[in-house]
Design an enzyme around this catalytic site. Structure first.
Site, PDB file in Angstrom:
ATOM      1  N   ALA A  62       0.838  -1.207   0.000  1.00 27.98           N
ATOM      2  CA  ALA A  62       0.000   0.000   0.000  1.00 27.98           C
ATOM      3  C   ALA A  62       0.864   1.246   0.000  1.00 27.98           C
ATOM      4  O   ALA A  62       2.029   1.223   0.395  1.00 27.98           O
ATOM      5  CB  ALA A  62      -0.911   0.020   1.228  1.00 27.98           C
ATOM      6  N   TRP A  63       0.269   2.325  -0.459  1.00 25.04           N
ATOM      7  CA  TRP A  63       0.823   3.668  -0.270  1.00 25.04           C
ATOM      8  C   TRP A  63       0.222   4.178   1.034  1.00 25.04           C
ATOM      9  O   TRP A  63      -0.973   4.414   1.141  1.00 25.04           O
ATOM     10  CB  TRP A  63       0.424   4.581  -1.432  1.00 25.04           C
ATOM     11  N   ASP A 104      -9.513   2.702   8.236  1.00 22.38           N
ATOM     12  CA  ASP A 104     -10.610   3.495   8.768  1.00 22.38           C
ATOM     13  C   ASP A 104     -10.833   4.780   7.983  1.00 22.38           C
ATOM     14  O   ASP A 104     -11.901   5.389   8.067  1.00 22.38           O
ATOM     15  CB  ASP A 104     -10.322   3.856  10.228  1.00 22.38           C
ATOM     16  N   TYR A 127      -5.620   9.984  -0.159  1.00 22.12           N
ATOM     17  CA  TYR A 127      -5.331   8.658   0.383  1.00 22.12           C
ATOM     18  C   TYR A 127      -6.622   7.887   0.629  1.00 22.12           C
ATOM     19  O   TYR A 127      -6.757   6.723   0.230  1.00 22.12           O
ATOM     20  CB  TYR A 127      -4.537   8.794   1.678  1.00 22.12           C
TER      21      TYR A 127
END
Length: 300
Positions: A62-63, A104, A127
């Site tokens: 993931a970034w 989340d 994001y």
């Protein structure tokens, strides 16, 4: 018959704990970092699945630079949305179960009670949008074998994280100002790793249905409350931690004010949610402190 695992994003904190847990359980697994597997490349992903023939793929790639995504949204989207889509397409062809780790941040963070797994998402920031898109890809492409596991406030010994940062600041500063208007669930990466393996096995035997699960510790606190507990465990005075607001720390990307996730789907699958966050932190703490001190001793 043991399960065969393939873990992506092998250089990261969570992936290291997942890989360690696989080995400790005596099962077969391969862990591939970005240099070995770019998950945005369809041919590379298909080749990796063909070579390792996993029963379960755990996507930890993931970034995770939340603020950096604001100025590099295309790169964040590639890692967090395109990559999971490519993995899901390859898993659909191979028949492997996909466990995709999400966040989340897909929620707006304006709730006042724990978000259930089926709550509507409302991502704020680049994001968050990229992670929400990755979730959609997995769920749409793998309605029978795709699992999205949302986590939050992750910490551990094997990477940069809030707990390690606060351990360093306790030694460097007389007082530390910490945000007290963001609530969440500090989650030990080793506890999440154990949960991911339980979910993977449950997916294979049919006891865990596909869809969304929440992989966070039980209970809740603020960053301020977490830091006070860190100071207490260090033997330092928790009153050296001073509460402040998010407005005092302006960031390019918005942070959710409320990140508490519910665990009802775990319970209905017969899986106990991750334990209370203080208990987990207390067990994790000696290893984290040791890792922090070793990194300082060997650093520049």
């Amino acid at each position: 018959m043991s399960t065969c695992w393939l873990v992506t994003g092998a250089d990261g904190m969570l992936a290291r704990d997942v890989t360690a847990r696989i080995a400790a359980d005596g099962e077969r697994g391969a862990a591939l970092g970005r240099a070995a597997l770019d998950i945005t490349g369809p041919d590379d992903v298909r080749a990796a699945l063909a070579a390792h023939r996993p029963d379960v793929v755990v996507n930890c790639a993931a970034w995770n630079d939340v603020d950096g995504a604001e100025t590099h949204e295309e790169a964040a989207h590639a890692a967090n949305a395109t990559g999971p889509r490519v993995l899901a397409e390859a898993c659909k062809e191979s028949g492997a179960v996909l466990l995709h780790v999400s966040t989340d941040y897909v929620f707006a963070g304006d709730a006042h009670e724990p978000y259930p797994e089926d709550a509507s998402t409302d991502p704020r920031g680049a994001y968050a949008r990229s992670k929400a898109a990755g979730e959609r890809a997995v769920l749409e492409l793998l309605p029978e074998t795709g699992h999205v596991v949302r986590t939050a406030w992750l910490y551990g010994a094997g990477g940069r994280n809030f707990v390690r940062t606060m351990i360093g600041l306790e030694a460097a500063r007389e007082t530390v100002d910490v945000v007290d208007d963001q609530r969440g669930q500090p989650t030990w990466s080793a506890d999440l790793a154990a949960l991911l393996l339980r979910l993977g096995r449950g997916a294979l035997d049919g006891s865990v249905p596909p869809g969304i699960q929440h992989g966070t510790s039980s209970g809740e606190t603020t960053w301020y409350g977490l830091t006070r507990e860190i100071f207490r465990l260090l033997g330092a005075d928790p009153d050296r931690v001073r509460p402040t607001t998010s407005a005092a720390f302006e960031r390019p990307a918005p942070r959710p004010a409320y990140s508490v996730l519910g665990h009802e789907r775990l319970r209905t699958s017969g899986i106990e949610p991750i334990r209370e966050w203080r208990e987990a932190l207390g067990e994790a703490f000696p290893e984290i402190v040791r890792a922090h001190r070793e990194s300082r001793a060997t650093g520049p």
